[in-house]
Scaffold this motif. Structure first.
Motif, PDB file in Angstrom:
ATOM      1  N   ALA A  74      18.461  51.085 -10.130  1.00 19.90           N
ATOM      2  CA  ALA A  74      17.637  51.027 -11.214  1.00 19.90           C
ATOM      3  C   ALA A  74      18.369  51.086 -12.647  1.00 19.90           C
ATOM      4  CB  ALA A  74      16.363  52.053 -11.229  1.00 19.90           C
ATOM      5  N   LEU A  75      19.361  52.179 -12.342  1.00 17.81           N
ATOM      6  CA  LEU A  75      20.302  52.349 -13.554  1.00 17.81           C
ATOM      7  C   LEU A  75      21.093  51.197 -14.000  1.00 17.81           C
ATOM      8  CD1 LEU A  75      21.445  54.395 -15.845  1.00 17.81           C
ATOM      9  CD2 LEU A  75      23.149  54.853 -14.016  1.00 17.81           C
ATOM     10  N   LEU A  76      21.547  50.584 -12.809  1.00 20.08           N
ATOM     11  CA  LEU A  76      22.639  49.241 -12.939  1.00 20.08           C
ATOM     12  C   LEU A  76      21.646  48.308 -13.533  1.00 20.08           C
ATOM     13  CD1 LEU A  76      24.570  49.713  -9.718  1.00 20.08           C
ATOM     14  CD2 LEU A  76      25.429  50.174 -12.159  1.00 20.08           C
ATOM     15  N   LEU A  77      20.508  48.071 -12.927  1.00 15.76           N
ATOM     16  CA  LEU A  77      19.729  46.844 -13.578  1.00 15.76           C
ATOM     17  C   LEU A  77      19.262  47.168 -15.061  1.00 15.76           C
ATOM     18  CD1 LEU A  77      18.281  44.247 -12.389  1.00 15.76           C
ATOM     19  CD2 LEU A  77      16.554  45.606 -11.734  1.00 15.76           C
ATOM     20  N   ALA A  78      18.897  48.345 -15.245  1.00 14.52           N
ATOM     21  CA  ALA A  78      18.667  48.684 -16.721  1.00 14.52           C
ATOM     22  C   ALA A  78      19.648  48.350 -17.814  1.00 14.52           C
ATOM     23  CB  ALA A  78      18.060  50.092 -16.867  1.00 14.52           C
ATOM     24  N   ALA A  79      21.002  48.747 -17.054  1.00 15.65           N
ATOM     25  CA  ALA A  79      22.225  48.568 -17.837  1.00 15.65           C
ATOM     26  C   ALA A  79      22.067  47.130 -18.535  1.00 15.65           C
ATOM     27  CB  ALA A  79      23.363  49.105 -17.405  1.00 15.65           C
ATOM     28  N   VAL A  80      22.295  46.351 -17.581  1.00 13.83           N
ATOM     29  CA  VAL A  80      22.244  44.737 -17.856  1.00 13.83           C
ATOM     30  C   VAL A  80      21.066  44.266 -18.661  1.00 13.83           C
ATOM     31  CG1 VAL A  80      22.356  42.455 -16.834  1.00 13.83           C
ATOM     32  CG2 VAL A  80      23.727  44.140 -15.710  1.00 13.83           C
ATOM     33  N   ALA A  81      19.635  44.759 -18.388  1.00 10.76           N
ATOM     34  CA  ALA A  81      18.546  44.378 -19.129  1.00 10.76           C
ATOM     35  C   ALA A  81      18.852  44.759 -20.553  1.00 10.76           C
ATOM     36  CB  ALA A  81      17.372  44.940 -18.600  1.00 10.76           C
ATOM     37  N   GLY A  82      19.331  46.118 -20.631  1.00 13.31           N
ATOM     38  CA  GLY A  82      19.546  46.380 -22.267  1.00 13.31           C
ATOM     39  C   GLY A  82      20.502  45.558 -22.860  1.00 13.31           C
ATOM     40  N   VAL A  83      21.715  45.190 -22.283  1.00 12.97           N
ATOM     41  CA  VAL A  83      22.663  44.540 -22.857  1.00 12.97           C
ATOM     42  C   VAL A  83      21.926  42.901 -23.269  1.00 12.97           C
ATOM     43  CG1 VAL A  83      24.858  43.180 -22.447  1.00 12.97           C
ATOM     44  CG2 VAL A  83      24.526  45.357 -21.804  1.00 12.97           C
ATOM     45  N   LEU A  84      21.115  42.417 -22.366  1.00 16.26           N
ATOM     46  CA  LEU A  84      20.790  41.018 -22.650  1.00 16.26           C
ATOM     47  C   LEU A  84      19.840  41.016 -23.794  1.00 16.26           C
ATOM     48  CD1 LEU A  84      20.475  39.700 -18.784  1.00 16.26           C
ATOM     49  CD2 LEU A  84      22.227  39.134 -20.515  1.00 16.26           C
ATOM     50  N   THR A  85      19.041  42.068 -23.985  1.00 19.87           N
ATOM     51  CA  THR A  85      17.872  42.032 -24.801  1.00 19.87           C
ATOM     52  C   THR A  85      18.441  42.423 -25.992  1.00 19.87           C
ATOM     53  OG1 THR A  85      17.299  44.449 -24.061  1.00 19.87           O
ATOM     54  CG2 THR A  85      16.042  42.331 -23.253  1.00 19.87           C
ATOM     55  N   HIS A  86      19.587  43.198 -26.409  1.00 16.51           N
ATOM     56  CA  HIS A  86      20.130  43.520 -27.507  1.00 16.51           C
ATOM     57  C   HIS A  86      19.106  44.687 -28.227  1.00 16.51           C
ATOM     58  CE1 HIS A  86      23.099  40.416 -27.226  1.00 16.51           C
ATOM     59  NE2 HIS A  86      22.034  39.754 -27.226  1.00 16.51           N
ATOM     60  N   VAL A  87      18.464  45.418 -27.551  1.00 14.77           N
ATOM     61  CA  VAL A  87      17.626  46.425 -28.147  1.00 14.77           C
ATOM     62  C   VAL A  87      18.440  47.742 -28.224  1.00 14.77           C
ATOM     63  CG1 VAL A  87      15.524  47.854 -27.917  1.00 14.77           C
ATOM     64  CG2 VAL A  87      15.460  45.477 -27.099  1.00 14.77           C
ATOM     65  N   PRO A  88      18.606  48.237 -29.580  1.00 14.43           N
ATOM     66  CA  PRO A  88      19.239  49.424 -29.419  1.00 14.43           C
ATOM     67  C   PRO A  88      18.872  50.572 -28.612  1.00 14.43           C
ATOM     68  CG  PRO A  88      18.877  48.578 -31.898  1.00 14.43           C
ATOM     69  CD  PRO A  88      17.997  47.630 -30.830  1.00 14.43           C
ATOM     70  N   ALA A  89      19.823  51.175 -28.062  1.00 10.50           N
ATOM     71  CA  ALA A  89      19.359  52.382 -26.937  1.00 10.50           C
ATOM     72  C   ALA A  89      18.813  51.835 -25.830  1.00 10.50           C
ATOM     73  CB  ALA A  89      18.960  53.473 -27.766  1.00 10.50           C
ATOM     74  N   GLY A  90      18.543  50.371 -25.860  1.00  8.65           N
ATOM     75  CA  GLY A  90      17.798  49.929 -24.873  1.00  8.65           C
ATOM     76  C   GLY A  90      16.248  50.676 -24.567  1.00  8.65           C
ATOM     77  N   LEU A  91      15.870  50.723 -26.084  1.00 11.79           N
ATOM     78  CA  LEU A  91      14.306  51.586 -25.957  1.00 11.79           C
ATOM     79  C   LEU A  91      13.385  50.763 -25.601  1.00 11.79           C
ATOM     80  CD1 LEU A  91      13.416  54.324 -27.312  1.00 11.79           C
ATOM     81  CD2 LEU A  91      12.915  52.979 -29.298  1.00 11.79           C
ATOM     82  N   GLY A  92      12.773  51.389 -24.490  1.00 14.83           N
ATOM     83  CA  GLY A  92      11.485  50.789 -23.834  1.00 14.83           C
ATOM     84  C   GLY A  92      12.119  49.921 -22.588  1.00 14.83           C
ATOM     85  N   VAL A  93      13.348  49.253 -22.801  1.00 11.18           N
ATOM     86  CA  VAL A  93      13.817  48.261 -21.438  1.00 11.18           C
ATOM     87  C   VAL A  93      14.214  49.579 -20.395  1.00 11.18           C
ATOM     88  CG1 VAL A  93      15.639  46.834 -20.711  1.00 11.18           C
ATOM     89  CG2 VAL A  93      14.634  46.715 -23.362  1.00 11.18           C
ATOM     90  N   LEU A  94      14.808  50.405 -20.718  1.00  7.43           N
ATOM     91  CA  LEU A  94      15.450  51.436 -19.859  1.00  7.43           C
ATOM     92  C   LEU A  94      14.111  51.929 -19.094  1.00  7.43           C
ATOM     93  CD1 LEU A  94      17.650  53.003 -18.611  1.00  7.43           C
ATOM     94  CD2 LEU A  94      17.249  54.789 -20.363  1.00  7.43           C
ATOM     95  N   GLU A  95      13.014  52.480 -19.582  1.00  5.05           N
ATOM     96  CA  GLU A  95      12.090  52.926 -19.172  1.00  5.05           C
ATOM     97  C   GLU A  95      11.024  51.923 -18.519  1.00  5.05           C
ATOM     98  OE1 GLU A  95      12.748  55.442 -22.755  1.00  5.05           O
ATOM     99  OE2 GLU A  95      12.618  53.204 -22.370  1.00  5.05           O
ATOM    100  N   ALA A  96      11.022  50.654 -18.583  1.00  5.95           N
ATOM    101  CA  ALA A  96      10.235  49.693 -18.114  1.00  5.95           C
ATOM    102  C   ALA A  96      10.924  49.296 -16.708  1.00  5.95           C
ATOM    103  CB  ALA A  96       9.963  48.444 -18.930  1.00  5.95           C
ATOM    104  N   VAL A  97      12.385  49.303 -16.747  1.00  4.01           N
ATOM    105  CA  VAL A  97      13.125  48.694 -15.444  1.00  4.01           C
ATOM    106  C   VAL A  97      13.077  49.877 -14.353  1.00  4.01           C
ATOM    107  CG1 VAL A  97      15.418  48.363 -14.668  1.00  4.01           C
ATOM    108  CG2 VAL A  97      14.768  47.428 -16.735  1.00  4.01           C
ATOM    109  N   PHE A  98      13.131  51.112 -14.995  1.00  2.24           N
ATOM    110  CA  PHE A  98      12.771  52.329 -14.068  1.00  2.24           C
ATOM    111  C   PHE A  98      11.425  52.209 -13.497  1.00  2.24           C
ATOM    112  CE2 PHE A  98      16.887  54.057 -15.302  1.00  2.24           C
ATOM    113  CZ  PHE A  98      17.355  54.920 -14.226  1.00  2.24           C
ATOM    114  N   ALA A  99      10.496  52.221 -14.214  1.00  4.14           N
ATOM    115  CA  ALA A  99       9.010  52.228 -13.736  1.00  4.14           C
ATOM    116  C   ALA A  99       8.867  50.995 -12.956  1.00  4.14           C
ATOM    117  CB  ALA A  99       8.097  51.871 -14.930  1.00  4.14           C
ATOM    118  N   ALA A 100       9.537  49.812 -13.112  1.00  5.73           N
ATOM    119  CA  ALA A 100       9.365  48.677 -11.972  1.00  5.73           C
ATOM    120  C   ALA A 100      10.237  48.943 -10.957  1.00  5.73           C
ATOM    121  CB  ALA A 100       9.647  47.610 -12.718  1.00  5.73           C
TER     122      ALA A 100
END
Length: 318
Positions: free
Chosen positions: A237-263
């Motif tokens: 889940a962490l590795l997937l969230a890291a890529v999602a955060g990079v692709l979305t360009h959201v600072p600190a992966g805010l919301g993206v990190l949480e959504a990927v872990f929840a999913a």
């Protein structure tokens, strides 16, 4: 056709970002945040202490990536200053994005210690290679042997496709290390930029340090879960969230990190408990180091101003 490809290449990251952010928004609306806060309060203090200790070790390890660049560029800066600069920049990078922390902050701090901008750029490049080289083989191994699971609300992935991607990522690491061992050409060139190729043993060290860094970050999150979820599931889940955060360009992966872990982990534990762990991880790994990095940067600015005031003027006796 070339124009269409150019437009598609530019538009794809933005379309992907919109998709991920839409999923984040949908996830946020479905969350009972009162339950999340109750789950945060229920996390034992000993787990917080363990996670904080692992975070300190992780920051030290990540900062050591710059020592590889320092060695290969023959930069005239002490190891301590390099580690301090990298640690401060990493905290800014996680919270404000790579342009602010990974690049601008490093450039400002390193040039104050006398390094040239091209040298700093190379140090940053070597650090990035180390980080993503480690990501490549760790993520490849996870995809090959324990691919992350996704809930039905997300797009399901074909197992064979994930395993093929994992094998390709491992081979990418192997190719880089083999290139460093056996290539007669010892410089990589891109446009006007040139980067010295690491030696074979140093490439192995890069792969080991980079991979250990990601494994250690996974251990931080897993320690907050207190063993209720398997380590490989958390790491995936962490590795997937890291890529999602990079692709979305959201600072600190805010919301993206949480959504990927929840999913990814929402079918293993209640979503409120998963989000509680992620929020605690964010506080420990993102916000707490920033509380130290901000005053450290302020002290650096003050020290630089003092040096400018005390530096002898041109033509004045030293």
């Amino acid at each position: 056709m070339r124009t269409l490809w150019g437009w598609t290449r530019k538009a794809f990251p933005w379309l992907l970002a919109v998709l991920v952010l839409a999923l984040v928004a949908r996830q946020a609306r479905a969350v009972e945040w009162v339950e999340v806060w109750a789950a945060v309060q229920a996390i034992p203090a000993r787990q917080l202490v363990l996670a904080t200790s692992l975070a300190a070790l992780s920051y030290t390890l990540y900062a050591s990536f710059d020592l590889i660049g320092r060695h290969l560029t023959r930069a005239r800066i002490s190891a301590g200053r390099s580690l301090g600069t990298a640690a401060i920049s990493y905290a800014f990078n996680l919270n404000f994005g790579s342009l602010v922390g990974g690049m601008a902050m490093r450039l400002r701090l390193y040039t104050r210690w006398g390094l040239s901008a091209p040298t700093v750029a190379k140090v940053i490049a070597y650090s990035m290679v180390t980080n993503w080289l480690g990501y490549s083989w760790v993520a490849g191994a996870v995809l090959l042997w324990a691919p992350p699971r996704l809930t039905e609300s997300w797009v399901s992935s074909d197992l064979l496709l994930l395993q093929t991607l994992g094998l390709a990522m491992i081979l990418l690491t192997v190719v880089y290390v083999a290139l460093c061992f056996f290539s007669r050409r010892r410089q990589l060139s891109w446009r006007e930029h040139r980067l010295e190729l690491a030696s074979g043993p140093l490439a192995l060290l890069q792969a080991a340090l980079g991979g250990t860094s990601w494994l250690l970050i996974g251990a931080i999150v897993w320690s907050v879960f207190a063993g209720r979820i398997d380590y490989l599931d958390v790491l995936g889940a962490l590795l997937l969230a890291a890529v999602a955060g990079v692709l979305t360009h959201v600072p600190a992966g805010l919301g993206v990190l949480e959504a990927v872990f929840a999913a990814s982990l929402g079918d293993l534990l209640p979503v409120a408990e998963v989000l509680a762990v992620v929020l605690v991880y964010r506080a420990i790994y993102y916000l707490l180091p920033l509380c130290f990095a901000l005053p450290a940067y302020g002290l650096s600015e003050a020290a630089a101003r003092r040096r400018r005031r005390t530096r002898p003027q041109d033509g004045a006796p030293a």
